[in-house]
Design an enzyme around this catalytic site. Structure first.
Site, short mmCIF file in Angstrom:
data_model
loop_
_atom_site.label_atom_id
_atom_site.label_comp_id
_atom_site.label_asym_id
_atom_site.label_seq_id
_atom_site.Cartn_x
_atom_site.Cartn_y
_atom_site.Cartn_z
N SER A 183 66.04 -6.84 45.83
CA SER A 183 66.04 -7.48 47.16
C SER A 183 64.97 -8.55 47.25
O SER A 183 65.00 -9.39 48.15
CB SER A 183 65.72 -6.48 48.27
OG SER A 183 66.53 -5.40 48.21
N ALA A 216 60.24 -0.27 51.93
CA ALA A 216 60.32 0.44 50.64
C ALA A 216 61.56 0.04 49.84
O ALA A 216 62.60 -0.22 50.43
CB ALA A 216 60.35 1.95 50.92
N PRO A 217 61.46 -0.01 48.51
CA PRO A 217 60.26 0.25 47.69
C PRO A 217 59.27 -0.91 47.62
O PRO A 217 58.20 -0.76 47.06
CB PRO A 217 60.86 0.53 46.31
CG PRO A 217 62.13 -0.27 46.29
CD PRO A 217 62.67 -0.26 47.69
N ASP A 235 57.64 1.96 56.56
CA ASP A 235 58.84 2.64 56.04
C ASP A 235 58.48 4.11 55.82
O ASP A 235 57.37 4.40 55.37
CB ASP A 235 59.28 2.00 54.70
CG ASP A 235 60.76 2.25 54.40
OD1 ASP A 235 61.17 3.44 54.41
OD2 ASP A 235 61.48 1.29 54.16
N ASP A 255 58.55 4.39 62.39
CA ASP A 255 59.84 3.79 62.72
C ASP A 255 59.63 2.30 62.98
O ASP A 255 58.85 1.92 63.87
CB ASP A 255 60.40 4.49 63.98
CG ASP A 255 61.77 3.96 64.36
OD1 ASP A 255 62.18 2.90 63.83
OD2 ASP A 255 62.44 4.61 65.19
N LYS A 300 72.76 -7.62 60.02
CA LYS A 300 73.99 -7.08 59.42
C LYS A 300 75.19 -7.63 60.19
O LYS A 300 75.14 -7.77 61.42
CB LYS A 300 73.95 -5.56 59.52
CG LYS A 300 74.95 -4.92 58.63
CD LYS A 300 74.74 -3.44 58.49
CE LYS A 300 76.02 -2.77 58.02
NZ LYS A 300 76.77 -3.52 57.02
C1 SAM Z 1 67.38 -2.36 52.19
S1 SAM Z 1 66.02 -1.31 52.14
C2 SAM Z 1 64.68 -2.40 52.10
C3 SAM Z 1 64.40 -2.99 50.75
C4 SAM Z 1 63.11 -3.77 50.71
N1 SAM Z 1 63.16 -4.96 51.55
C5 SAM Z 1 62.77 -4.19 49.32
O1 SAM Z 1 62.79 -5.39 49.04
O2 SAM Z 1 62.46 -3.33 48.47
C6 SAM Z 1 65.94 -0.71 53.76
C7 SAM Z 1 64.76 0.18 54.05
O3 SAM Z 1 64.71 0.38 55.45
C8 SAM Z 1 64.17 1.67 55.68
N2 SAM Z 1 64.48 2.05 57.06
C9 SAM Z 1 65.67 2.40 57.61
N3 SAM Z 1 65.54 2.61 58.93
C10 SAM Z 1 64.23 2.40 59.22
C11 SAM Z 1 63.46 2.42 60.41
N4 SAM Z 1 64.01 2.74 61.58
N5 SAM Z 1 62.14 2.14 60.34
C12 SAM Z 1 61.56 1.81 59.16
N6 SAM Z 1 62.25 1.74 58.01
C13 SAM Z 1 63.56 2.02 58.04
C14 SAM Z 1 64.79 2.55 54.61
O4 SAM Z 1 63.95 3.66 54.36
C15 SAM Z 1 64.84 1.56 53.42
O5 SAM Z 1 63.72 1.76 52.58
#
Ligand code: SAM
Length: 349
Positions: A183, A216-217, A235, A255, A300
């Site tokens: 990503s 994450a990650p 995250d 969150d 999205k």
């Molecule tokens: C697509 S991944 C992100 C990848 C990241 N940008 C990277 O480059 O590695 C989406 C992330 O959003 C986190 N996530 C989902 N809902 C969330 C929330 N309400 N608050 C914080 N993190 C959230 C998930 O745990 C996941 O790690």
């Protein structure tokens, strides 16, 4: 030369048709859009000979959301052999061009054709230069030859400062080996698209602060750290150890929709997969309350009416910020690294 060709991600031809038709109507350019689903391109056929040129000169390419590349021109057929002579004849009514790109569509046929294009490019370039059709000059239009097959090509023109930055609108970015996820390229592409290269040093400067929501990650955090920004990574999931070792990252297990920084930050980036209306509300809060100056956020896409829905969401963000008296420049693009999403960039003015 009354057709406008637009490349896109396969499956998004309908969005391109809706988008270009709306702009054509606003500019009083008569015509109609057509596309075959899955073909990775659409055409806008103009009723008047100068329609495509008027459409291109009245519309900034970088403001379009779904098209990756565009060119005005027409399709011609090519013979099995001596394609170059036929091309030179067909280009007789084209202006002398300042650069040449050979392109294909982002489809399986396109992938097969790209080898042919690689071999064809050098002899063609030589023949065009010899015939006085090509003189390296950024002020002259770019000649974009898009091959639909070995026997059909779109002879296209576009201004180099009002069309895609990369051939076919596909960036050539190298995946950094140390980055924790693929990503990472999404954020890098967003910066290339939304921030002029000459401004990177001022707008992505060392010691600036950033919040990465859904970090994450850590692919996006890696990009920020790579430019020496201090990052709060939000995250519940684990961040890559290597990033934590940089000393520039504070991991907050919280969150992302509730988290607020203690002090305003320079950047907020968000890659959480959520309902677009909720993400739009988050954007409005961060920019509207002055929690950040600039933001890159993934939005999205809904299942249906994807163009109309994105326009509605952008209008809602714009209206919300206007009501708060906050001036913000907003950009939106389906980047090459985006799938069922678009990327928004916002900057307080
Ligand atoms: C697509 S991944 C992100 C990848 C990241 N940008 C990277 O480059 O590695 C989406 C992330 O959003 C986190 N996530 C989902 N809902 C969330 C929330 N309400 N608050 C914080 N993190 C959230 C998930 O745990 C996941 O790690």
């Amino acid at each position: 030369m009354n057709s406008l060709l637009l490349h896109c991600r396969p499956g998004f031809e309908g969005e391109v048709c809706a988008e270009i038709s709306e702009h054509a109507a606003n500019l009083n350019v008569a015509g109609y859009a057509k596309a075959k689903p899955g073909s990775a391109y659409a055409e806008f056929i103009c009723s008047e000979a100068d329609g495509a040129e008027r459409l291109m000169s009245g519309q900034r390419f970088d403001r379009l959301i779904f098209p990756r590349q565009w060119a005005r021109g027409r399709f011609i057929e090519l013979p099995e052999s001596d394609r170059i002579s036929v091309l030179l004849d067909a280009l007789a009514d084209y202006p002398v061009c300042g650069s040449l790109w050979l392109e294909v569509f982002d489809s399986n046929e396109g992938k097969e054709l790209s080898n042919f294009c690689k071999k064809f490019e050098a002899p063609l370039r030589k023949a065009l230069a010899k015939a006085g059709r090509l003189e390296e000059d950024v002020r002259k239009p770019r000649l974009l030859l898009t091959f639909r097959s070995g026997r059909e090509v779109f002879l296209g023109l576009a201004e180099s400062d009002n069309s895609a930055m990369w051939p076919m609108g596909i960036p050539r970015l190298k995946f950094p080996r140390e980055a924790p996820s693929r990503s990472t390229l999404k954020l890098e592409e967003a910066w290339h698209h939304f921030i002029p290269r000459a401004e990177w040093d001022a707008r992505l400067a060392p010691a600036m602060t950033a919040v990465d929501l859904g970090a994450a990650p850590g692919g996006w955090t890696w990009q920020l750290v790579n430019r020496h920004l201090k990052v709060i990574a939000v995250d519940n999931g684990p961040m890559a150890e290597s990033l934590m070792d940089s000393g520039l990252v504070e991991h907050q297990r919280a969150d992302g929709f509730v988290f607020r920084p203690r002090r305003p930050v320079d950047w907020m980036v968000c890659d959480i997969v959520e309902k677009p209306a909720r993400t739009a509300a988050l954007i409005e809060t961060w920019l509207g309350e002055g929690l950040c100056r600039e933001a890159v956020v993934n939005l999205k896409l809904p299942m249906k009416q994807r163009y109309a829905e994105v326009r509605r969401l952008l209008e809602r963000i714009e209206d919300g910020l206007r009501e708060r008296g906050v001036k913000v420049a907003i950009g939106c693009k389906q980047l090459y690294h985006d799938r069922e999403e678009v990327t928004c960039h916002l900057r307080r003015l």
